[in-house]
Design a protein around this motif. Sequence first.
Motif, short mmCIF file in Angstrom:
data_model
loop_
_atom_site.label_atom_id
_atom_site.label_comp_id
_atom_site.label_asym_id
_atom_site.label_seq_id
_atom_site.Cartn_x
_atom_site.Cartn_y
_atom_site.Cartn_z
N PHE A 67 0.81 -1.23 0.00
CA PHE A 67 0.00 0.00 0.00
C PHE A 67 0.84 1.27 0.00
O PHE A 67 0.51 2.26 0.64
N ASN A 68 1.91 1.24 -0.77
CA ASN A 68 2.77 2.40 -0.95
C ASN A 68 2.40 3.05 -2.28
O ASN A 68 2.36 2.39 -3.32
N ASP A 69 2.17 4.37 -2.26
CA ASP A 69 1.72 5.07 -3.46
C ASP A 69 2.83 5.33 -4.48
O ASP A 69 2.57 5.44 -5.67
N THR A 70 4.06 5.40 -4.04
CA THR A 70 5.14 5.81 -4.92
C THR A 70 5.35 4.86 -6.10
O THR A 70 5.41 5.33 -7.25
N PRO A 71 5.44 3.55 -5.89
CA PRO A 71 5.65 2.68 -7.06
C PRO A 71 4.41 2.55 -7.95
O PRO A 71 4.51 2.13 -9.10
N CYS A 72 3.25 2.91 -7.41
CA CYS A 72 2.00 2.74 -8.17
C CYS A 72 1.49 4.05 -8.76
O CYS A 72 0.30 4.19 -9.05
N ALA A 73 2.35 5.02 -8.94
CA ALA A 73 1.92 6.34 -9.41
C ALA A 73 1.29 6.27 -10.80
O ALA A 73 0.30 6.97 -11.07
N GLU A 74 1.83 5.43 -11.67
CA GLU A 74 1.29 5.33 -13.03
C GLU A 74 -0.13 4.74 -13.02
O GLU A 74 -1.02 5.23 -13.72
N GLU A 75 -0.35 3.70 -12.21
CA GLU A 75 -1.68 3.08 -12.12
C GLU A 75 -2.70 4.05 -11.52
O GLU A 75 -3.85 4.12 -11.95
N ILE A 76 -2.27 4.82 -10.52
CA ILE A 76 -3.16 5.80 -9.89
C ILE A 76 -3.54 6.89 -10.90
O ILE A 76 -4.71 7.28 -11.00
#
Length: 123
Positions: A67-76
């Motif tokens: 649940f870390n936002d940094t690696p999932c920035a593209e998906e968000i």
Amino acid sequence: MAAPAYPAWVTRWVSGQWRNKKRPPTLRPPRTLALADKVANRREQSTDATCITEMSVMMACWKQNDFNDTPCAEEIRMFYDCVAKAEKEHRNENEDTLSPRGDLPSSKVNKLLKRFPQITRYV
């Protein structure tokens, strides 16, 4: 238990008295035939869920990365873009006067009925 009491014309009609080229009784409506002042507010179309695939990809990425936002920035970003696009389409759809089936939504019918009220009495 007593039998239901019907008006006299119903018993004559059922018995066949009106079959010999006699005129059947005229039926009068209980109220005046006029449009109502408003119609029921109904949802014209079923709201389909949008952006489900983008949301599931975003949540899968969150689960893989604790649940870390940094690696999932593209998906968000993809999910938010999809939501913005769906909201824009929904707003444009509401501006149209007719639905895809060709009838007015109930909100617009109520506005028209308010602008042009029914005459219930004559001068």
